[in-house]
Design an enzyme around this catalytic site. Sequence first.
Site, short mmCIF file in Angstrom:
data_model
loop_
_atom_site.label_atom_id
_atom_site.label_comp_id
_atom_site.label_asym_id
_atom_site.label_seq_id
_atom_site.Cartn_x
_atom_site.Cartn_y
_atom_site.Cartn_z
CG PHE B 246 -1.74 -1.32 1.29
CD1 PHE B 246 -2.67 -1.69 0.34
CD2 PHE B 246 -1.46 -2.21 2.33
CE1 PHE B 246 -3.31 -2.91 0.42
CE2 PHE B 246 -2.09 -3.44 2.41
CZ PHE B 246 -3.03 -3.80 1.45
N PRO B 614 -11.40 -8.80 -15.05
CG PRO B 614 -13.21 -9.23 -16.44
CD PRO B 614 -11.74 -9.47 -16.31
CE LYS B 683 -9.49 6.44 -18.27
NZ LYS B 683 -9.93 7.83 -18.52
N GLY B 684 -5.63 2.89 -14.79
CA GLY B 684 -5.39 2.35 -13.45
C GLY B 684 -6.58 2.50 -12.53
CD GLU B 687 -2.71 4.70 -6.00
OE1 GLU B 687 -2.87 4.91 -4.79
OE2 GLU B 687 -1.85 3.89 -6.43
#
Lengths: 214, 721
Positions: B246, B614, B683-684, B687
């Site tokens: 993290f 997924p 895309k990420g 976060e």
Amino acid sequence: MKDLDKGFQADENHEPKENARRDFLKKSSLLTAVALTPGVAVKAAENHLDEKVAAAFEKMPVNIIVNGKPHKLSIEPRVTLLDLLREQLHLTGTKKGCDYGQCGACTVHVDGQRVNSCLTLAMTVDGKKVTSIEGLAKGDELHPMQEAFIKHDGFQCGYCTPGQIMSAVACIREGHANSETEIREYMSGNICRCGAYPNIVNAIQEVKNGGQQV
Amino acid sequence: MKQQAQHTPPFTEGINRVDGIMKVTGAAKYSAEYELPGMTYAVFAISNITKGIITSIDIKAAERAPGVLAVLTHLNAPKVPGYESGKDPSKPPTTGGPLKFFVDNTVKYNGQPIAMVVADSFERATYAASLIKAQYKKEQHETDTEKNKFKAAAPKGGRNGGDYKRGTPDDWKTAAVKVEQEYVVPINVHNPMELSVTLAHWTADDKVTVYAKTQGVKSTQNAIAQAFKLPVENVQVTTKFVGGAFGNALRTWPHEIATVQAAKLVKRPVKTVLTRELQFNTVGYRPYTWQKVSMGASADGKLTGIIHEATAQTSSFEEFTEGTVNMTRFMYACPSVGTVYKITPLDVNTPTWMRGPGEATGAFALESAMDELADKLGIDPIELRIRNHADTDPENGKPFSSKNLKEAYEMGADKIGWSKRKLKPGTLTEDGWLIGYGMGTGVFGAGRGRATVKAALLDSGTLLIQTSVTDIGVGTGTAMTQIASEIFTGIPVKKIKFELGDSSLPPSPTQGGSTITSTVGGAVHDACTQLKEKFQQLIGNGGTDKPDYVKVLKEKNLPQLEVTVTSSGSTEMRNFSSYSYSVHFVKVKVHPKTGVVRVDNVVSVADSGHIVSPKTARSQIIGGAIGGIGMALMEEGIMDHRYGRYVNNNYADYHVPISADIPQIDALFVNKPDYRVNPMGAKGMGEIALIGMSAAVANAVYNATGKRIRELPITPDKLLA
């Protein structure tokens, strides 16, 4: 493992416990004498004598059956079951997360009961059966709980997973998996910092409802 | 672009985690679990003062304790060659550098290691470390950010330095409707399940192998090479499994260098596993951050001005900054925006990025303030956001590479039953509990960096893909396998092997900042595409799309066919702003008598392009949402400032969410590809899974109770006050 077995063989004829205690006292008075004499102590240290003395009296015999395999061991009484499994038997599936019984990553079964192996001194499981994550599958055939964790993605990093699975199996065996709420309550001793809780609950429910032998 | 646009993303249930069997059987090897002959164990003795000088340190008893091989202190530790270069030891340490252990007698924070014991067993090292006694000359310390806010100053360097201003931000003061509030996010600690681990083994005088808990094997390799002045290739770093991080393993910390140093001294492998207590002050934390948001809107709910200020803590020896206020610059179509970011040095160790990093802190303030504004305007908080939706990036005027935020609002609102929410707080009850609904938005940059990937077709029929990236648990191996399998449709998933976590493999960036699926995934895509083309050339034009790879390789007498490809984002990206978005919806129950908050339902929607994997993506969103619940309701590193010491540095006293705290969570995906970012259109999302969640919870608590809690965590005492 090899070293341990060797160590045990070297000390094969363990005396009965009373004698061992007397022997311990004798050796510890020897150590006290050593400690009170700095010059001697330094010399002893230089020759690693104190280490040898300590090694002789600090270890105790213990017999543990781990995943069905008997181990005759000679260990320091301060060694936890967790550290014994990980550092001496090299069964690293059982994880160290906190060392205080706060996270559940070290959960194993001792005589069928789930315990935090970090809070369990290895000496206290003398003569008992320990099951760790490595002992759950039957060869290549995964335990239904292991299958369900994969199917429901009941993990991310995988570090809490062995403890979660050992706890989950016990949770069903104890009869504490009768509802989603009950599962959550009885699985709350196992922290998952990645946050896989809903998936873990779903995995346990599937195994419970599938009625498979756990 | 043409070629990319033809790629039609299938949305399947997704493959199982490729390392799943290893993880459920205990076969997965984390960094502390490598067996090396002659293993030794290092344990630290730590300072019990917060600031001052070590006047004497007695290590004799420890040195004599059974099994002890060495005790390192500032008086006897062998020099780390890279620590010496260009530094004048007579001068105070400069800012901007990490702490170095055992180089001098200064103590800069409570719990700083003052000695390191190496012994032949963990128990013996632990016992011996307890025998070390030190005398100190104490100095007055400061650890309280709130008390020392007056010292706050703009960072001297770094990407988050400098105030931002567009238009006339003070316009908020003359707006029809105004909000001016302060928000506090306390210290949060990453606390991954796996403790920080460094296992170092010198295999020659100038060669070292390290098994480290790190998010980037290449960065660890470089840090160690620099510290010990070794050629980079003489440092081997292996990290096959990471038990969560993290953010706390993004950088190389001084205890890791000390471990390598100790291994050199004792000429045996040395393993350091930090205790849970030391996780709190040795490997970073989310800094305590005070914020103020001042915003104004016209009576019809159009923002006229926003000022977002933040002050966070850092250490006395190093500047740590993060993008706490940056989101406010581009999130809403507001003509006038100002941001101010300051840091306050304290006698603590340096903070570091923690999931969502500064943006999660900033989003708590901004998205709480937006909720307050909607409340004052008497309009739905989603409606307020839609009225101020930014169609182009207000910070730089660029178009967005893709943005489906409005759709995400709608999907989430439908799923959670937003229509049941009452505009007036405190008016909905169920079985004696107050019920509230809240939402919050998250956003994080979605770029693509550079990575190198080797892809090889072996004559065994295996597709082998290699790069140095680590997988901290998010499912990188699984996502990469999925990407490869969509290109090599004729190769079954189980015949695709993705090798990672090894510094000798082609370079990939450190895992962090939601970039890996885009960056490494893009390179895997490109490598596999080129390998497939190479194979097509081998069999000649007109070959089938699903050739028998094994047969062809054997016919051509080739053991394998391989390519190594370095790729990065297109230059076209410079013309666009690219972000991933999330919208979190929360239903809470609050007990009116006890102030207990129960999260009853969560829907998190991600607008993060095409969803590559997924199954693991869903888990990542759920996990981030749970992290956000922890941030909102329970997480707080509490220091007793009289002593500069944590009072809750363990899992029993630092509360993180447990199973009983967490309901079923819906993770929804807009799942619209953004091919400008990378050929998968992905895309990420690491976060955004957390960013905005704490505000959603706080807003739901307000909706349930009418009480606005602006200082996290939202504990019952605050609700009953």
